[in-house]
Design a protein around this motif. Structure first.
Motif, PDB file in Angstrom:
ATOM      1  N   ARG A   1       0.834  -1.318   0.022  1.00 17.69           N
ATOM      2  CA  ARG A   1       0.046   0.002   0.178  1.00 17.69           C
ATOM      3  C   ARG A   1       0.856   1.243   0.044  1.00 17.69           C
ATOM      4  O   ARG A   1       2.083   1.170   0.408  1.00 17.69           O
ATOM      5  CB  ARG A   1      -0.898   0.018   1.279  1.00 17.69           C
ATOM      6  N   CYS A   2       0.274   2.165  -0.505  1.00 17.63           N
ATOM      7  CA  CYS A   2       1.045   3.777  -0.497  1.00 17.63           C
ATOM      8  C   CYS A   2       0.316   4.520   0.514  1.00 17.63           C
ATOM      9  O   CYS A   2      -0.723   4.974   0.469  1.00 17.63           O
ATOM     10  CB  CYS A   2       1.014   4.424  -1.764  1.00 17.63           C
ATOM     11  N   ASP A   3       0.998   4.608   1.690  1.00 21.47           N
ATOM     12  CA  ASP A   3       0.448   5.520   2.732  1.00 21.47           C
ATOM     13  C   ASP A   3       1.267   6.677   3.181  1.00 21.47           C
ATOM     14  O   ASP A   3       1.209   7.372   4.173  1.00 21.47           O
ATOM     15  CB  ASP A   3       0.145   4.783   3.922  1.00 21.47           C
ATOM     16  N   ARG A   4       2.402   7.196   2.091  1.00 22.48           N
ATOM     17  CA  ARG A   4       3.223   8.261   2.592  1.00 22.48           C
ATOM     18  C   ARG A   4       3.585   9.081   1.282  1.00 22.48           C
ATOM     19  O   ARG A   4       3.426   8.675   0.013  1.00 22.48           O
ATOM     20  CB  ARG A   4       4.476   7.565   3.090  1.00 22.48           C
ATOM     21  N   SER A   5       4.339  10.102   1.456  1.00 25.21           N
ATOM     22  CA  SER A   5       4.546  10.788   0.361  1.00 25.21           C
ATOM     23  C   SER A   5       5.704  10.191  -0.408  1.00 25.21           C
ATOM     24  O   SER A   5       6.602   9.452   0.345  1.00 25.21           O
ATOM     25  CB  SER A   5       5.035  12.245   0.935  1.00 25.21           C
ATOM     26  N   PRO A   6       6.202  10.916  -1.683  1.00 24.06           N
ATOM     27  CA  PRO A   6       7.141  10.165  -2.334  1.00 24.06           C
ATOM     28  C   PRO A   6       8.512  10.198  -1.683  1.00 24.06           C
ATOM     29  O   PRO A   6       9.266   9.096  -1.709  1.00 24.06           O
ATOM     30  CB  PRO A   6       7.168  10.931  -3.623  1.00 24.06           C
ATOM     31  N   ILE A   7       8.813  11.381  -0.923  1.00 24.68           N
ATOM     32  CA  ILE A   7      10.106  11.578  -0.336  1.00 24.68           C
ATOM     33  C   ILE A   7      10.314  10.611   0.816  1.00 24.68           C
ATOM     34  O   ILE A   7      11.415  10.002   1.211  1.00 24.68           O
ATOM     35  CB  ILE A   7      10.103  13.068  -0.004  1.00 24.68           C
ATOM     36  N   ARG A   8       9.178  10.180   1.464  1.00 23.51           N
ATOM     37  CA  ARG A   8       9.252   9.117   2.620  1.00 23.51           C
ATOM     38  C   ARG A   8       9.303   7.865   2.188  1.00 23.51           C
ATOM     39  O   ARG A   8       9.443   6.764   2.661  1.00 23.51           O
ATOM     40  CB  ARG A   8       7.970   9.144   3.415  1.00 23.51           C
ATOM     41  N   LEU A   9       9.264   7.583   0.850  1.00 24.11           N
ATOM     42  CA  LEU A   9       9.267   6.142   0.209  1.00 24.11           C
ATOM     43  C   LEU A   9      10.727   5.830  -0.069  1.00 24.11           C
ATOM     44  O   LEU A   9      11.077   4.682  -0.216  1.00 24.11           O
ATOM     45  CB  LEU A   9       8.811   6.206  -1.256  1.00 24.11           C
ATOM     46  N   LEU A  10      11.650   6.899  -0.243  1.00 24.31           N
ATOM     47  CA  LEU A  10      13.115   6.813  -0.832  1.00 24.31           C
ATOM     48  C   LEU A  10      13.747   5.677   0.116  1.00 24.31           C
ATOM     49  O   LEU A  10      14.705   4.744  -0.227  1.00 24.31           O
ATOM     50  CB  LEU A  10      13.831   8.014  -0.824  1.00 24.31           C
ATOM     51  N   PRO A  11      13.702   5.879   1.523  1.00 28.51           N
ATOM     52  CA  PRO A  11      14.363   4.897   2.265  1.00 28.51           C
ATOM     53  C   PRO A  11      13.869   3.537   2.321  1.00 28.51           C
ATOM     54  O   PRO A  11      14.597   2.371   2.643  1.00 28.51           O
ATOM     55  CB  PRO A  11      13.967   5.535   3.825  1.00 28.51           C
ATOM     56  N   LEU A  12      12.704   3.215   1.559  1.00 30.24           N
ATOM     57  CA  LEU A  12      12.255   1.793   1.736  1.00 30.24           C
ATOM     58  C   LEU A  12      12.862   1.244   0.259  1.00 30.24           C
ATOM     59  O   LEU A  12      12.575  -0.086   0.325  1.00 30.24           O
ATOM     60  CB  LEU A  12      10.447   2.086   1.426  1.00 30.24           C
ATOM     61  N   ILE A  13      13.349   1.861  -0.579  1.00 29.40           N
ATOM     62  CA  ILE A  13      13.926   1.109  -1.667  1.00 29.40           C
ATOM     63  C   ILE A  13      14.977   0.047  -1.395  1.00 29.40           C
ATOM     64  O   ILE A  13      15.079  -1.209  -1.803  1.00 29.40           O
ATOM     65  CB  ILE A  13      14.756   2.109  -2.710  1.00 29.40           C
ATOM     66  N   SER A  14      16.118   0.216  -0.363  1.00 26.12           N
ATOM     67  CA  SER A  14      16.925  -0.514   0.098  1.00 26.12           C
ATOM     68  C   SER A  14      16.190  -1.904   0.872  1.00 26.12           C
ATOM     69  O   SER A  14      16.784  -2.816   0.615  1.00 26.12           O
ATOM     70  CB  SER A  14      18.108  -0.150   0.886  1.00 26.12           C
ATOM     71  N   VAL A  15      15.087  -1.477   1.587  1.00 27.81           N
ATOM     72  CA  VAL A  15      14.461  -2.427   2.239  1.00 27.81           C
ATOM     73  C   VAL A  15      13.995  -3.626   1.121  1.00 27.81           C
ATOM     74  O   VAL A  15      13.892  -4.676   1.556  1.00 27.81           O
ATOM     75  CB  VAL A  15      13.503  -1.951   3.189  1.00 27.81           C
ATOM     76  N   TYR A  16      13.160  -3.153   0.290  1.00 31.05           N
ATOM     77  CA  TYR A  16      12.704  -3.892  -0.744  1.00 31.05           C
ATOM     78  C   TYR A  16      13.438  -4.740  -1.561  1.00 31.05           C
ATOM     79  O   TYR A  16      13.445  -5.772  -1.744  1.00 31.05           O
ATOM     80  CB  TYR A  16      11.840  -2.872  -1.794  1.00 31.05           C
ATOM     81  N   LYS A  17      14.699  -4.124  -1.884  1.00 27.54           N
ATOM     82  CA  LYS A  17      15.667  -4.811  -2.500  1.00 27.54           C
ATOM     83  C   LYS A  17      16.215  -5.979  -1.804  1.00 27.54           C
ATOM     84  O   LYS A  17      16.642  -6.909  -2.266  1.00 27.54           O
ATOM     85  CB  LYS A  17      16.834  -3.814  -2.753  1.00 27.54           C
TER      86      LYS A  17
END
Length: 302
Positions: free
Chosen positions: A224-240
Motif C-alpha cells: 500500500r501507499c500511505d506516505r509521500s514520495p520523499i518518505r518512500l526513498l528509504p524503503l528502496i533498500s528494504v525492498y531490494k
C-alpha cells in the motif's frame, strides 16, 4: 534429443552474448552434440522460431542464451509442447530468474543438468516463468529500458535510476481492487501488486523472498501507499533486500489466481513485457514446463 542454443546477440549490451557464440560452437564440436545455434534477429523472432521447431514434435531442449527477455520468448514459444525442455544460460544485464539456480554459464553444466517441472503464470494468452506485476514497479520496468542503453549501466542500476525517477514524479499511487482466488478482496491505494512465480526482478530486487517456482502457488505481494514520495526513498533498500514483508503496508498471500482492477490505466509487466491496462487476471499453471536446472545448483538441495 536435439539441442538448440537460442542466442540474443544484443543481450548484456551485446559483448557477452556475441563472445559466447564461439564457446558454444567449440563445445558442440568437441562433444559431438546433436545441436545447432540460432541467433535472433529482432524482438519476438526467438518466440516464433522456437514455436516453429517445437510444434514439429521432436524431442528438443532449447537453451535461452541471453537475458530475461530471451527466456520469456523461449518459454512462450514452447511451453504448450510436452516434447520441449528449457535451459537458461544467463548472458543479459539482469538475469533475475536464474538467481535461484545460480548464474552459471558453464555449457556442460546445463547440457548435463536436471530436468524439473516448474510452474508458470498465465495471463491473456502469454505466460511468465518469473513474475508479473502491476503498478509502480511495472512503470519502472518500462522506464528502465532507456537507462540500460547507457554505457556501464547494468540492469540493477537501470532499475534503481528508473525507480528514483518514478518516485520523484509521484508515480506512486494506484487505486487497485485486488481479488485473491475469487474469495478475498483488497481495495486501497497501492504502490504495486507483485505476482511472483519466483523471487527477483529489476536486476536483483527481491520482491517475493519466499517464492518458489515449483511449489504450486503464486506469491502475491501487495504494498500500500500511505506516505509521500520523499518518505518512500528509504524503503528502496528494504525492498531490494526482500525485507518489506514485515512492513505494515505489505500484505502477502499464496494463491492460485489474482485479479487486479485499476481505476485508471496502470502499467503491467509480464516478465518484462509491459503495457497499460485497467484490468488483468493472472492464473497459475502448475508443472507447466520442463526446466533444466544446471548441474550442482544449490536449488537441487532446497
Amino acid at each position: 534429443m536435439k539441442h538448440i542454443f537460442v542466442v540474443n546477440p544484443v543481450s548484456g549490451k551485446g559483448k557477452e552474448s556475441k563472445a559466447f557464440i564461439p564457446e558454444i560452437e567449440k563445445y558442440i564440436a568437441e562433444k559431438g552434440l546433436d545441436a545447432e545455434i540460432y541467433i535472433t534477429k529482432e524482438s519476438r523472432d526467438g518466440l516464433k522460431y522456437v514455436e516453429e521447431i517445437a510444434k514439429k514434435g521432436e524431442e528438443v531442449r532449447f537453451y535461452s542464451c541471453g537475458g530475461d527477455g530471451t527466456l520469456y520468448e523461449v518459454v512462450n514459444g514452447c511451453y504448450k509442447y510436452p516434447n520441449c525442455q528449457v535451459a537458461n544460460i544467463p548472458l543479459g544485464s539482469g538475469n533475475d530468474f536464474c538467481r535461484l539456480f545460480g548464474k552459471n554459464t558453464n555449457i556442460d553444466d546445463h547440457v548435463n543438468g536436471i530436468p524439473m517441472k516448474l510452474d508458470l503464470i498465465e495471463t491473456d494468452g502469454q505466460v511468465a516463468i518469473n513474475e508479473c506485476a502491476m503498478g509502480l514497479d511495472s512503470e519502472i520496468c518500462i522506464r528502465q529500458i532507456s537507462y540500460k542503453k547507457i554505457p556501464l549501466v547494468n540492469g540493477e542500476l537501470a532499475y534503481t535510476l528508473a525507480a528514483l525517477g518514478c518516485i520523484a514524479q509521484g508515480k506512486t499511487k494506484n487505486e487497485f481492487r485486488i481479488t485473491i482466488d475469487d474469495t478475498e478482496v483488497f481495495e486501497d491505494k497501492y504502490l504495486f501488486c507483485y505476482i511472483g512465480n519466483s523471487r527477483w526482478y529489476g536486476g536483483g530486487y527481491q520482491a517475493a523472498p519466499k517464492a518458489m517456482p515449483n511449489d504450486g502457488f503464486i506469491d502475491c505481494v501487495m504494498v500500500r501507499c500511505d506516505r509521500s514520495p520523499i518518505r518512500l526513498l528509504p524503503l528502496i533498500s528494504v525492498y531490494k533486500k526482500g525485507e518489506h514483508l514485515d512492513l505494515d503496508i505489505t500484505t502477502m498471500r499464496r494463491c492460485k489466481k489474482v485479479k487486479v482492477e485499476s481505476r485508471n490505466p496502470a502499467a503491467v509487466n509480464v516478465d518484462g513485457e509491459c503495457a497499460y491496462v485497467t484490468e488483468k487476471e493472472f492464473k497459475l499453471l502448475e508443472q507447466a514446463i520442463t526446466f533444466v536446472v544446471p548441474r550442482n545448483s544449490d536449488f537441487l538441495n532446497m
